[in-house]
Motif scaffolding. Structure first.
Motif, PDB file in Angstrom:
ATOM      1  N   LYS A   1       1.281  -1.165   0.145  1.00 12.60           N
ATOM      2  CA  LYS A   1      -0.397   0.450  -0.076  1.00 12.60           C
ATOM      3  C   LYS A   1       1.077   1.169  -0.211  1.00 12.60           C
ATOM      4  CE  LYS A   1      -4.094  -2.222   2.790  1.00 12.60           C
ATOM      5  NZ  LYS A   1      -5.098  -1.823   3.245  1.00 12.60           N
ATOM      6  N   ARG A   2       2.040   1.167   0.736  1.00 15.43           N
ATOM      7  CA  ARG A   2       3.009   1.960   0.386  1.00 15.43           C
ATOM      8  C   ARG A   2       3.293   2.398  -0.681  1.00 15.43           C
ATOM      9  NH1 ARG A   2       7.227   1.602   5.704  1.00 15.43           N
ATOM     10  NH2 ARG A   2       7.686   3.204   4.117  1.00 15.43           N
ATOM     11  N   LEU A   3       3.399   1.620  -1.087  1.00 16.39           N
ATOM     12  CA  LEU A   3       4.591   1.704  -2.411  1.00 16.39           C
ATOM     13  C   LEU A   3       3.782   1.673  -3.316  1.00 16.39           C
ATOM     14  CD1 LEU A   3       7.011   0.230  -3.899  1.00 16.39           C
ATOM     15  CD2 LEU A   3       5.741  -1.425  -4.225  1.00 16.39           C
ATOM     16  N   VAL A   4       2.166   1.801  -3.436  1.00 14.00           N
ATOM     17  CA  VAL A   4       1.922   2.128  -4.740  1.00 14.00           C
ATOM     18  C   VAL A   4       1.892   3.890  -4.142  1.00 14.00           C
ATOM     19  CG1 VAL A   4      -0.616   2.915  -5.015  1.00 14.00           C
ATOM     20  CG2 VAL A   4      -0.246  -0.045  -4.261  1.00 14.00           C
ATOM     21  N   ALA A   5       1.325   4.374  -2.752  1.00  9.07           N
ATOM     22  CA  ALA A   5       1.780   5.132  -2.613  1.00  9.07           C
ATOM     23  C   ALA A   5       2.831   6.385  -3.016  1.00  9.07           C
ATOM     24  CB  ALA A   5       0.747   6.033  -1.058  1.00  9.07           C
ATOM     25  N   ALA A   6       4.015   5.768  -2.854  1.00  2.68           N
ATOM     26  CA  ALA A   6       4.932   6.505  -3.725  1.00  2.68           C
ATOM     27  C   ALA A   6       5.194   5.842  -4.772  1.00  2.68           C
ATOM     28  CB  ALA A   6       5.918   5.681  -2.824  1.00  2.68           C
ATOM     29  N   CYS A   7       4.545   4.970  -5.813  1.00  5.88           N
ATOM     30  CA  CYS A   7       4.331   5.560  -6.678  1.00  5.88           C
ATOM     31  C   CYS A   7       3.701   6.654  -7.118  1.00  5.88           C
ATOM     32  CB  CYS A   7       4.084   4.354  -7.811  1.00  5.88           C
ATOM     33  SG  CYS A   7       5.609   2.961  -7.039  1.00  5.88           S
ATOM     34  N   ASP A   8       3.156   6.661  -6.696  1.00  2.00           N
ATOM     35  CA  ASP A   8       2.175   7.821  -6.968  1.00  2.00           C
ATOM     36  C   ASP A   8       2.379   9.147  -7.250  1.00  2.00           C
ATOM     37  OD1 ASP A   8      -0.137   6.649  -7.738  1.00  2.00           O
ATOM     38  OD2 ASP A   8      -0.915   6.286  -5.805  1.00  2.00           O
ATOM     39  N   ARG A   9       3.174   9.451  -5.839  1.00  4.73           N
ATOM     40  CA  ARG A   9       3.989  10.885  -5.218  1.00  4.73           C
ATOM     41  C   ARG A   9       5.229  10.536  -6.465  1.00  4.73           C
ATOM     42  NH1 ARG A   9       2.866   8.806  -0.467  1.00  4.73           N
ATOM     43  NH2 ARG A   9       5.233   8.188  -0.268  1.00  4.73           N
ATOM     44  N   ALA A  10       5.806  10.204  -7.101  1.00  7.84           N
ATOM     45  CA  ALA A  10       6.975  10.054  -7.786  1.00  7.84           C
ATOM     46  C   ALA A  10       6.289  10.572  -9.363  1.00  7.84           C
ATOM     47  CB  ALA A  10       8.024   8.394  -7.961  1.00  7.84           C
ATOM     48  N   MET A  11       5.261  10.315  -9.118  1.00  3.03           N
ATOM     49  CA  MET A  11       3.987  10.332  -9.947  1.00  3.03           C
ATOM     50  C   MET A  11       4.310  12.502 -11.168  1.00  3.03           C
ATOM     51  SD  MET A  11       2.940   8.496 -12.865  1.00  3.03           S
ATOM     52  CE  MET A  11       1.920   8.477 -13.402  1.00  3.03           C
ATOM     53  N   VAL A  12       4.338  12.346  -9.986  1.00  4.10           N
ATOM     54  CA  VAL A  12       3.871  14.169  -9.836  1.00  4.10           C
ATOM     55  C   VAL A  12       5.991  14.828 -10.289  1.00  4.10           C
ATOM     56  CG1 VAL A  12       4.442  15.847  -8.380  1.00  4.10           C
ATOM     57  CG2 VAL A  12       2.621  13.972  -8.150  1.00  4.10           C
ATOM     58  N   TYR A  13       6.957  13.923 -10.362  1.00  2.75           N
ATOM     59  CA  TYR A  13       8.630  14.212 -11.144  1.00  2.75           C
ATOM     60  C   TYR A  13       8.161  14.952 -12.183  1.00  2.75           C
ATOM     61  CZ  TYR A  13      13.044  15.318 -12.789  1.00  2.75           C
ATOM     62  OH  TYR A  13      14.108  15.287 -13.477  1.00  2.75           O
ATOM     63  N   PRO A  14       7.912  13.957 -13.307  1.00  2.00           N
ATOM     64  CA  PRO A  14       7.427  14.138 -14.986  1.00  2.00           C
ATOM     65  C   PRO A  14       6.209  14.346 -14.610  1.00  2.00           C
ATOM     66  CG  PRO A  14       6.897  11.949 -14.329  1.00  2.00           C
ATOM     67  CD  PRO A  14       7.857  12.223 -12.575  1.00  2.00           C
ATOM     68  N   GLN A  15       4.786  14.778 -14.002  1.00  2.00           N
ATOM     69  CA  GLN A  15       4.718  15.703 -14.237  1.00  2.00           C
ATOM     70  C   GLN A  15       4.759  17.380 -14.306  1.00  2.00           C
ATOM     71  OE1 GLN A  15       1.133  13.999 -11.603  1.00  2.00           O
ATOM     72  NE2 GLN A  15       1.026  12.758 -13.439  1.00  2.00           N
ATOM     73  N   GLU A  16       5.335  17.115 -13.136  1.00  2.00           N
ATOM     74  CA  GLU A  16       6.106  18.826 -13.396  1.00  2.00           C
ATOM     75  C   GLU A  16       6.320  19.073 -14.023  1.00  2.00           C
ATOM     76  OE1 GLU A  16       6.574  22.531 -11.642  1.00  2.00           O
ATOM     77  OE2 GLU A  16       5.213  21.344 -11.170  1.00  2.00           O
ATOM     78  N   LEU A  17       7.620  18.416 -15.111  1.00  2.00           N
ATOM     79  CA  LEU A  17       8.044  18.727 -15.974  1.00  2.00           C
ATOM     80  C   LEU A  17       7.614  19.228 -17.160  1.00  2.00           C
ATOM     81  CD1 LEU A  17      11.170  16.462 -15.733  1.00  2.00           C
ATOM     82  CD2 LEU A  17      11.779  18.930 -15.629  1.00  2.00           C
ATOM     83  N   GLN A  18       6.515  18.091 -17.888  1.00  2.00           N
ATOM     84  CA  GLN A  18       6.057  18.488 -18.490  1.00  2.00           C
ATOM     85  C   GLN A  18       5.153  19.904 -18.069  1.00  2.00           C
ATOM     86  OE1 GLN A  18       6.071  17.119 -20.611  1.00  2.00           O
ATOM     87  NE2 GLN A  18       5.306  14.851 -21.257  1.00  2.00           N
ATOM     88  N   ARG A  19       4.545  20.172 -16.897  1.00  2.00           N
ATOM     89  CA  ARG A  19       4.078  21.778 -16.690  1.00  2.00           C
ATOM     90  C   ARG A  19       5.584  22.742 -17.657  1.00  2.00           C
ATOM     91  NH1 ARG A  19       4.549  25.394 -13.729  1.00  2.00           N
ATOM     92  NH2 ARG A  19       5.751  24.900 -12.631  1.00  2.00           N
ATOM     93  N   GLN A  20       6.386  22.732 -16.761  1.00  2.00           N
ATOM     94  CA  GLN A  20       6.909  23.722 -17.637  1.00  2.00           C
ATOM     95  C   GLN A  20       7.858  23.632 -18.294  1.00  2.00           C
ATOM     96  OE1 GLN A  20      11.287  23.666 -14.366  1.00  2.00           O
ATOM     97  NE2 GLN A  20       9.728  22.783 -12.501  1.00  2.00           N
TER      98      GLN A  20
END
Length: 324
Positions: free
Chosen positions: A217-236
């Motif tokens: 369950k923690r791993l799923v949540a961690a992967c979801d948070r890690a997704m923010v990195y490429p999403q933020e770069l895509q935004r920039q």
């Protein structure tokens, strides 16, 4: 999320995976799943390889160099600048897709482990109930043959010959019934022992599955948070490309804000690559060894050692974000 938090989220995925590997490592720590592969260890081994590929995804950007060359009139054209921006955005899109696939796989493993934990818990409860019922039946069905013989034969001494035959026949019928009850009681006891063993096994497997489930369950949540990195770069990069479209392509007078935005995005991109190279990829190798280790082995990586490596990675993030 701040740049530091974006990179810390990547480390958290590796740290959580290390805890999970330490929990299920060894021949007695594996959790059997109801899907393919049935072994959680095997599934995690594949997940580690996929995560290594994702973290090791570099895709060096040339946008900053192309923009600098264009400003200095060193042969780069505006087409070189826009092509570099497009190529970089495509590389980030691939990274985002890789993280999406990892998050999906982690979710599938969580669901499979949850189903197995529920199944084992139900099996244990059913087996325990069955074992108690069998034990109760064994107690009820277990008469004392000695008392039964004494009860039947003692009156024979006071009977005449005419009555003995009928009494003996009745006695033999009762003895047969008693013997049948003894056999049934013995079988019930034996089955109760087997059923109890089944319940204990299911309980052990259920507890292992529950322990793994908490970390999945923690791993799923961690992967979801890690997704923010490429999403933020895509935004920039989206903002950068929008600015490029509004810039005078015939003039080398490129806005300083655009140059700064490209520099910041490239710094975040390169910091991730250095974080992976210096810390995370090597730590994943240790997690792989930890996962395949046998309980009681010495000299190999431990869960504590992996946690320390992840902590060092987090401590190094401020320097990485300074380009060091």
């Amino acid at each position: 999320m701040e740049p530091r938090e974006l990179l810390e989220a990547l480390v958290d995925v590796v740290a959580t995976l290390g805890e999970l590997a330490a929990t299920v490592a060894g021949p007695d720590g594996d959790v059997l799943l109801g899907v393919s592969p049935r072994s959680l260890q095997m599934a995690l081994d594949t997940f580690i390889s996929d995560l290594q590929g994702t973290l090791g995804h570099h895709g060096d950007t040339s946008l900053g160099k192309a923009l600098a060359a264009f400003r200095a009139n060193l042969g780069a054209t505006w087409a070189h600048v826009t092509a570099a921006a497009s190529a970089w955005r495509g590389s980030v899109a691939k990274l985002e897709d890789s993280w999406a696939q990892l998050a999906k796989k982690a979710t599938e493993l969580r669901n499979a482990c949850r189903d197995m934990a529920t199944r084992e818990t139900t099996t244990a409860a059913t087996a325990n109930t069955r074992a108690r019922d069998l034990q109760d039946k064994a107690t009820r069905w277990e008469p004392s043959l000695h008392n039964l013989v004494a009860e039947v034969w003692q009156p024979l001494l006071a009977l005449d010959k005419e009555e003995v035959a009928s009494v003996v026949a009745a006695h033999e019928a009762r003895m047969a019934a008693a013997t049948s009850e003894v056999v049934a009681a013995t079988k019930a006891k034996e089955e109760a022992v087997v059923t109890t063993s089944m319940a204990e096994g299911a309980t052990r497997r259920g507890k292992k599955a529950e322990a793994a489930l908490r970390l999945l369950k923690r791993l799923v949540a961690a992967c979801d948070r890690a997704m923010v990195y490429p999403q933020e770069l895509q935004r920039q990069l989206g903002d950068i490309e929008a600015t490029l479209k509004g810039t005078n392509q015939a003039s080398p007078d490129v806005p300083e804000a655009l140059v700064a935005a490209v520099a910041n995005a490239e710094l975040l991109w390169k910091a991730r690559a250095r974080l992976a190279t210096r810390h995370l990829v090597g730590t994943l190798e240790d997690i792989h060894l930890l996962l395949s280790s046998h309980a009681g082995d010495t000299g190999g990586p431990s869960g504590h050692a992996v946690a320390e490596q992840c902590q060092k990675a987090i401590e190094d993030i401020p320097m990485l974000l300074q380009g060091q």
